[in-house]
Design a protein around this motif. Structure first.
Motif, PDB file in Angstrom:
ATOM      1  N   ARG A  49       0.831  -1.205   0.000  1.00 17.57           N
ATOM      2  CA  ARG A  49       0.000   0.000   0.000  1.00 17.57           C
ATOM      3  C   ARG A  49       0.864   1.253   0.000  1.00 17.57           C
ATOM      4  O   ARG A  49       0.604   2.195  -0.763  1.00 17.57           O
ATOM      5  N   VAL A  50       1.895   1.277   0.827  1.00 13.59           N
ATOM      6  CA  VAL A  50       2.787   2.440   0.859  1.00 13.59           C
ATOM      7  C   VAL A  50       3.493   2.602  -0.495  1.00 13.59           C
ATOM      8  O   VAL A  50       3.607   3.716  -1.017  1.00 13.59           O
ATOM      9  N   LEU A  51       3.950   1.483  -1.078  1.00 13.43           N
ATOM     10  CA  LEU A  51       4.612   1.550  -2.377  1.00 13.43           C
ATOM     11  C   LEU A  51       3.671   2.086  -3.451  1.00 13.43           C
ATOM     12  O   LEU A  51       4.077   2.878  -4.319  1.00 13.43           O
ATOM     13  N   ASN A  52       2.418   1.666  -3.397  1.00 14.35           N
ATOM     14  CA  ASN A  52       1.428   2.154  -4.359  1.00 14.35           C
ATOM     15  C   ASN A  52       1.211   3.654  -4.232  1.00 14.35           C
ATOM     16  O   ASN A  52       1.130   4.383  -5.230  1.00 14.35           O
ATOM     17  N   LEU A  53       1.136   4.131  -2.996  1.00 14.54           N
ATOM     18  CA  LEU A  53       0.943   5.571  -2.769  1.00 14.54           C
ATOM     19  C   LEU A  53       2.183   6.364  -3.183  1.00 14.54           C
ATOM     20  O   LEU A  53       2.072   7.478  -3.703  1.00 14.54           O
ATOM     21  N   ILE A  54       3.351   5.769  -2.952  1.00  9.30           N
ATOM     22  CA  ILE A  54       4.602   6.412  -3.369  1.00  9.30           C
ATOM     23  C   ILE A  54       4.649   6.580  -4.882  1.00  9.30           C
ATOM     24  O   ILE A  54       5.091   7.613  -5.409  1.00  9.30           O
ATOM     25  N   GLU A  55       4.180   5.565  -5.601  1.00  9.81           N
ATOM     26  CA  GLU A  55       4.193   5.613  -7.073  1.00  9.81           C
ATOM     27  C   GLU A  55       3.347   6.755  -7.614  1.00  9.81           C
ATOM     28  O   GLU A  55       3.557   7.212  -8.745  1.00  9.81           O
ATOM     29  N   GLN A  56       2.400   7.225  -6.814  1.00  4.98           N
ATOM     30  CA  GLN A  56       1.533   8.329  -7.236  1.00  4.98           C
ATOM     31  C   GLN A  56       2.197   9.690  -7.032  1.00  4.98           C
ATOM     32  O   GLN A  56       1.586  10.731  -7.280  1.00  4.98           O
ATOM     33  N   HIS A  57       3.466   9.670  -6.564  1.00  5.00           N
ATOM     34  CA  HIS A  57       4.270  10.882  -6.432  1.00  5.00           C
ATOM     35  C   HIS A  57       5.532  10.701  -7.273  1.00  5.00           C
ATOM     36  O   HIS A  57       6.622  10.489  -6.734  1.00  5.00           O
TER      37      HIS A  57
ATOM     38  N   LYS B  26      -5.348   7.865   1.037  1.00  2.44           N
ATOM     39  CA  LYS B  26      -4.514   8.624   0.094  1.00  2.44           C
ATOM     40  C   LYS B  26      -4.388  10.087   0.502  1.00  2.44           C
ATOM     41  O   LYS B  26      -3.297  10.668   0.448  1.00  2.44           O
ATOM     42  N   ASP B  27      -5.483  10.698   0.921  1.00  4.48           N
ATOM     43  CA  ASP B  27      -5.420  12.108   1.308  1.00  4.48           C
ATOM     44  C   ASP B  27      -4.524  12.297   2.532  1.00  4.48           C
ATOM     45  O   ASP B  27      -3.771  13.288   2.609  1.00  4.48           O
ATOM     46  N   ASP B  28      -4.601  11.364   3.492  1.00  6.20           N
ATOM     47  CA  ASP B  28      -3.734  11.440   4.670  1.00  6.20           C
ATOM     48  C   ASP B  28      -2.267  11.301   4.263  1.00  6.20           C
ATOM     49  O   ASP B  28      -1.391  12.004   4.774  1.00  6.20           O
ATOM     50  N   PHE B  29      -2.011  10.377   3.335  1.00  5.62           N
ATOM     51  CA  PHE B  29      -0.647  10.171   2.854  1.00  5.62           C
ATOM     52  C   PHE B  29      -0.128  11.433   2.160  1.00  5.62           C
ATOM     53  O   PHE B  29       0.988  11.898   2.445  1.00  5.62           O
TER      54      PHE B  29
END
Length: 244
Positions: A16-24, A105-108
């Protein structure tokens, strides 16, 4: 690029963290993922990350164990946890960021925006020390206050009152006054409501520091630093009940 390591014992949480990182894009350089504290203790000192996403419970150890074993914490930490428990208050007092699982996602995105603003700060070691103090049961809490030069640590008991100034807050102690770029509502939610009382939309006081009370059309209190703080009409009865 922010050199990053993820420490978590659950594969789906790491994913999950890796997925959110990919969105940056063009923001993170993920150096490694670690699923045990022992592995992290070997990897982190060698790779020297800028940022660690750190789970609280990692098999039979904790993220706190990891931080205590590191000789010098020179990287930013964002805790990840499935439990909204006592540790959350300690994170807030110590000005350390955290994300509740499942990570929104918004929190991240919010955590990453705050990280970018503060990435060059060198005060993480003092924040971690404040965190360990605040995690100890039955100890006097300390609060980490951001300043122009980094952070200042105050004993919560030493805070006399707080005053709103638009989106800023003035924090008064017996020998100091700090201006912080956070609204007074942030501190109203953070500080113990049994000790801190909002006398007015712009004022939050430490009841232990009230020296005198004056009634009248505009009632007010005199605090231990001799400052006068107004009490709004709608707050007066509730304030007086605190001293019954």
């Amino acid at each position: 690029m922010i050199k990053t390591i993820i420490i978590d014992d659950e594969d789906h949480c790491t994913a999950r963290v890796l997925n959110l990182i990919e969105q940056h894009p063009n923001t993170f350089d993920v150096l490694a993922t670690c699923n045990t504290v022992d592995l992290a203790l070997k990897v982190v000192p060698v790779m020297q990350p800028d940022l660690v996403f750190l789970d609280i419970q990692i098999h039979d150890k904790t993220g706190f164990n990891f931080l205590q074993e590191i000789d010098k914490v020179s990287f930013k930490v964002i805790f990840t946890t499935a439990f909204d428990n006592y540790a959350i208050k300690a994170f807030k007092y110590s000005a350390i960021d955290y994300l509740l699982k499942p990570i929104d996602k918004d929190d991240f995105d919010g955590a990453i925006n705050r990280l970018k603003e503060d990435l060059n700060s060198k005060n993480i070691e003092s924040q971690i020390q404040s965190l360990f103090k605040n995690l100890k049961p039955n100890t006097k809490k300390v609060i980490t206050i951001p300043s122009l030069t980094g952070f200042e640590t105050l004993k919560v008991d030493d805070i006399i009152h707080l005053e709103a100034d638009t989106s800023y807050t003035h924090i008064y102690t017996s020998n100091n006054k700090l201006m912080v770029s956070k609204p007074i509502k942030y501190y109203e939610d953070l500080l113990d409501e049994n000790i801190f009382f909002k006398t007015h939309k712009s004022h939050l006081i430490n009841l232990d520091h009230v020296k005198q009370y004056y009634k009248g059309k505009q009632s007010y209190v005199v605090m231990s630093n001799d400052s006068q703080v107004p009490i709004s009409v709608r707050k007066k009865d509730e304030f007086l009940k605190r001293f019954d």
